[in-house]
Design a protein around this motif. Structure first.
Motif, mmCIF file in Angstrom:
data_model
loop_
_atom_site.group_PDB
_atom_site.id
_atom_site.type_symbol
_atom_site.label_atom_id
_atom_site.label_comp_id
_atom_site.label_asym_id
_atom_site.label_seq_id
_atom_site.Cartn_x
_atom_site.Cartn_y
_atom_site.Cartn_z
ATOM 1 N N ALA A 1 -16.317 -18.236 -11.196
ATOM 2 C CA ALA A 1 -15.028 -17.533 -11.104
ATOM 3 C C ALA A 1 -15.189 -16.212 -10.370
ATOM 4 N N ILE A 2 -16.283 -15.502 -10.646
ATOM 5 C CA ILE A 2 -16.534 -14.225 -9.967
ATOM 6 C C ILE A 2 -16.697 -14.445 -8.468
ATOM 7 N N ILE A 3 -17.383 -15.524 -8.089
ATOM 8 C CA ILE A 3 -17.605 -15.797 -6.666
ATOM 9 C C ILE A 3 -16.280 -16.046 -5.951
ATOM 10 N N VAL A 4 -15.418 -16.893 -6.526
ATOM 11 C CA VAL A 4 -14.115 -17.182 -5.912
ATOM 12 C C VAL A 4 -13.255 -15.930 -5.889
ATOM 13 N N TRP A 5 -13.260 -15.210 -6.978
ATOM 14 C CA TRP A 5 -12.485 -13.972 -7.110
ATOM 15 C C TRP A 5 -12.818 -13.006 -5.978
ATOM 16 N N TYR A 6 -14.093 -12.728 -5.773
ATOM 17 C CA TYR A 6 -14.475 -11.723 -4.788
ATOM 18 C C TYR A 6 -14.482 -12.262 -3.358
ATOM 19 N N LEU A 7 -14.572 -13.559 -3.207
ATOM 20 C CA LEU A 7 -14.417 -14.133 -1.868
ATOM 21 C C LEU A 7 -13.007 -13.857 -1.355
ATOM 22 N N ALA A 8 -12.009 -14.160 -2.194
ATOM 23 C CA ALA A 8 -10.619 -13.907 -1.810
ATOM 24 C C ALA A 8 -10.353 -12.418 -1.669
ATOM 25 N N GLN A 9 -10.909 -11.618 -2.572
ATOM 26 C CA GLN A 9 -10.655 -10.177 -2.528
ATOM 27 C C GLN A 9 -11.336 -9.526 -1.329
ATOM 28 N N GLY A 10 -12.506 -10.046 -0.930
ATOM 29 C CA GLY A 10 -13.204 -9.500 0.234
ATOM 30 C C GLY A 10 -12.425 -9.720 1.516
ATOM 31 N N ILE A 11 -11.865 -10.914 1.663
ATOM 32 C CA ILE A 11 -11.041 -11.210 2.835
ATOM 33 C C ILE A 11 -9.779 -10.348 2.826
ATOM 34 N N ALA A 12 -9.204 -10.201 1.633
ATOM 35 C CA ALA A 12 -7.998 -9.380 1.512
ATOM 36 C C ALA A 12 -8.291 -7.929 1.881
ATOM 37 N N TYR A 13 -9.452 -7.418 1.466
ATOM 38 C CA TYR A 13 -9.801 -6.024 1.744
ATOM 39 C C TYR A 13 -9.942 -5.770 3.246
ATOM 40 N N CYS A 14 -10.640 -6.670 3.943
ATOM 41 C CA CYS A 14 -10.799 -6.494 5.396
ATOM 42 C C CYS A 14 -9.444 -6.450 6.092
ATOM 43 N N SER A 15 -8.558 -7.360 5.703
ATOM 44 C CA SER A 15 -7.224 -7.392 6.300
ATOM 45 C C SER A 15 -6.462 -6.108 5.989
ATOM 46 N N TYR A 16 -6.615 -5.637 4.768
ATOM 47 C CA TYR A 16 -5.884 -4.461 4.309
ATOM 48 C C TYR A 16 -6.291 -3.202 5.076
ATOM 49 N N ILE A 17 -7.593 -2.930 5.152
ATOM 50 C CA ILE A 17 -8.058 -1.729 5.845
ATOM 51 C C ILE A 17 -7.727 -1.799 7.331
ATOM 52 N N SER A 18 -7.881 -2.977 7.930
ATOM 53 C CA SER A 18 -7.540 -3.135 9.338
ATOM 54 C C SER A 18 -6.054 -2.883 9.572
ATOM 55 N N TRP A 19 -5.216 -3.395 8.689
ATOM 56 C CA TRP A 19 -3.767 -3.191 8.777
ATOM 57 C C TRP A 19 -3.432 -1.707 8.647
ATOM 58 N N LEU A 20 -4.030 -1.038 7.667
ATOM 59 C CA LEU A 20 -3.757 0.387 7.468
ATOM 60 C C LEU A 20 -4.169 1.221 8.679
ATOM 61 N N SER A 21 -5.242 0.823 9.352
ATOM 62 C CA SER A 21 -5.715 1.602 10.502
ATOM 63 C C SER A 21 -4.709 1.591 11.644
ATOM 64 N N ASP A 22 -3.782 0.622 11.637
ATOM 65 C CA ASP A 22 -2.721 0.591 12.648
ATOM 66 C C ASP A 22 -1.475 1.347 12.208
ATOM 67 N N LEU A 23 -1.316 1.526 10.905
ATOM 68 C CA LEU A 23 -0.108 2.172 10.398
ATOM 69 C C LEU A 23 -0.179 3.693 10.490
ATOM 70 N N VAL A 24 -1.383 4.227 10.646
ATOM 71 C CA VAL A 24 -1.576 5.685 10.700
ATOM 72 C C VAL A 24 -2.367 6.032 11.956
ATOM 73 N N PRO A 25 -1.967 7.059 12.680
ATOM 74 C CA PRO A 25 -2.708 7.442 13.890
ATOM 75 C C PRO A 25 -4.132 7.879 13.559
ATOM 76 N N GLU A 26 -5.035 7.621 14.487
ATOM 77 C CA GLU A 26 -6.448 7.863 14.250
ATOM 78 C C GLU A 26 -6.762 9.321 13.938
ATOM 79 N N GLN A 27 -6.010 10.243 14.521
ATOM 80 C CA GLN A 27 -6.293 11.653 14.279
ATOM 81 C C GLN A 27 -5.986 12.064 12.837
ATOM 82 N N ASN A 28 -5.352 11.179 12.067
ATOM 83 C CA ASN A 28 -5.047 11.459 10.658
ATOM 84 C C ASN A 28 -5.836 10.570 9.698
#
Length: 449
Positions: free
Chosen positions: A117-144
């Motif tokens: 269960a831990i393996i499946v849990w963090y597999l999905a969460q790891g993919i979600a995290y990469c998408s999340y941080i990448s998405w946020l990096s577009d929502l805010v200008p780099e100088q901020n």
């Protein structure tokens, strides 16, 4: 800007992300970390199994390197983040349910199911995290980015100080009065509350616009491969430093926990208090690091932070049951992780292509977790072997692993020296994202400083 798309300021995006992070951290802190470790420790005390439980999240999250390919199916980082988070949090509920409904089979069936269960849990969460941080990096200008990501981290750190300690103390008080199955039921209730809080973190983010990944034309998601030579020299040195540090930190994952509980007899309540001290200092250091990163001092902040956190291990080497309080010094040193985390994340994003950065995020953060996980297994195996030898003092077993880890940690900043500090890129306002970025200049500036 497309019709019907609301325009958001950077401050608005920051506020929504901070609320989201606070909710997620509240839920995550009730199902991970010390809470989960103490839960498992009650039923299984093998160092190797504890190591497997602790490293499984890092190993599973490392598969986030495939996020770039998966985006080809979802066609949206926001959508992939939501789906991944939902799958992850629902899977986490399997853990307390198994221990509740299979109470007589802890060591034969419950523990393997928990591990899966831990393996499946963090597999999905790891993919979600990469998408999340990448998405946020577009929502805010780099100088901020420095201020933005430090505030996001601070929101999580504040909640991490309050929620785990409050629930941990409340649970300890209740189970001391009630007997029977209440101990297991308490875990089920808290895990359920944690899942609900983590899922509610999606709500503040729903109003923010989707952004489409700007994939490099020479490499498509379908046939992309990780090639060391394709990464910039500075990013390669960054990875070397992160991976080196991850190995020597991971080596002591189980050792620190077993030494703390089995030798120093640190209670769960004391663990939470010490953690709160560390988190408070991380709030302070993260806020300062965010300001410095916005001035293009990411590299200096990271090296300075690494030097401070490397000072933690001598306190564990010197600690004894009579002088257990010496480990407070390590918690003070770990407060500099606020600087390290902000600095490393900013450097990762600044050294990666704009928008198309999920691969770099995964290599930097999640592959570091994989290396830490493998080192944790090695450390767990060493502990099981060393503590089983009648002719070797347990003190020397712990001293050896702590000493080796210290040497590795203190040398990690040296690998950051060849990294060239990138100057912040600024570009024209992108109305397609529905985000008001404020003043920008038209040409990106990547001149090293």
């Amino acid at each position: 800007m497309p019709d019907g798309t609301r325009k958001f300021s950077t401050e608005t995006v920051t506020r929504l992300v901070m609320w989201s992070q606070a909710l997620f951290t509240a839920g995550n802190s009730l199902t991970t970390g010390g809470f989960l470790n103490y839960f498992i420790y009650e039923f299984e005390q093998s160092a190797l199994y504890l190591a497997a439980i602790q490293v499984a999240p890092e190993c599973a999250e490392s598969l986030g390197v495939f996020t770039r390919r998966i985006l080809n199916w979802f066609r949206g980082r926001k959508r992939l983040w939501i789906c991944g988070l939902v799958v992850a949090r629902l899977t986490a509920l399997v853990i307390p349910a198994v221990f509740l409904f299979l109470p007589d089979r802890f060591n034969t069936l419950s523990l393997p199911i928990t591990l899966c269960a831990i393996i499946v849990w963090y597999l999905a969460q790891g993919i979600a995290y990469c998408s999340y941080i990448s998405w946020l990096s577009d929502l805010v200008p780099e100088q901020n980015w420095g201020t933005f990501f430090s505030r996001r981290r601070i929101a999580g750190l504040i909640v991490s100080m309050i929620v785990p300690i409050s629930f941990g103390l409340l649970r300890s008080r209740l189970i001391s009065k009630w007997s029977g199955d209440w101990e297991l039921w308490s875990y089920l209730i808290i895990f359920g509350m944690g899942a609900a809080l983590a899922l509610s973190s999606i709500l503040p983010m729903l109003s923010l616009p989707e952004s489409h990944t700007k994939l490099e034309p020479k490499v498509t998601p379908r046939n992309s491969r990780t090639r060391w030579k394709d990464l910039s020299l500075s990013f390669r040195w960054l990875l070397c430093s992160r991976w080196w540090l991850a190995f020597f930190q991971g080596l002591t994952q189980v050792a620190l926990f077993k030494f703390s509980v089995g030798v120093l007899h640190v209670s769960l309540e004391t663990y939470y208090v010490l953690t709160a001290v560390t988190l408070l200092l991380q709030i302070i250091s993260a806020r300062w690091a965010g300001t410095m990163c916005d001035r293009d001092h990411d590299r200096k902040v990271t090296i300075f932070g690494l030097l401070i956190v490397s000072c933690a291990m001598p306190f564990w080497i010197a600690a004894t049951p009579e002088f257990w309080w010496l480990i407070v010094g390590s918690n003070l040193a770990w407060g500099a992780f606020g600087m390290v985390n902000v600095g490393l994340q900013n450097l990762t994003l600044k050294l990666a292509p704009v928008s198309d950065n999920t691969l770099h995020i995964s290599l930097s953060r999640q592959w570091s977790g994989l290396i830490a996980g493998l080192a944790g297994l090695l450390g767990g195996y060493y502990l099981d072997w060393g503590l089983s030898q009648s002719d070797i003092s347990p003190g020397w077993v712990y001293l050896t692993i702590f000493g080796v880890s210290w040497l590795g940690r203190v040398s990690a900043p040296l690998l950051m020296l060849p990294v060239v500090q990138p100057r912040t890129r600024v570009s024209v306002n992108d109305d397609s994202l529905g985000v008001d970025d404020g003043d920008r200049i038209s040409e990106p500036d990547r001149t090293p400083v």
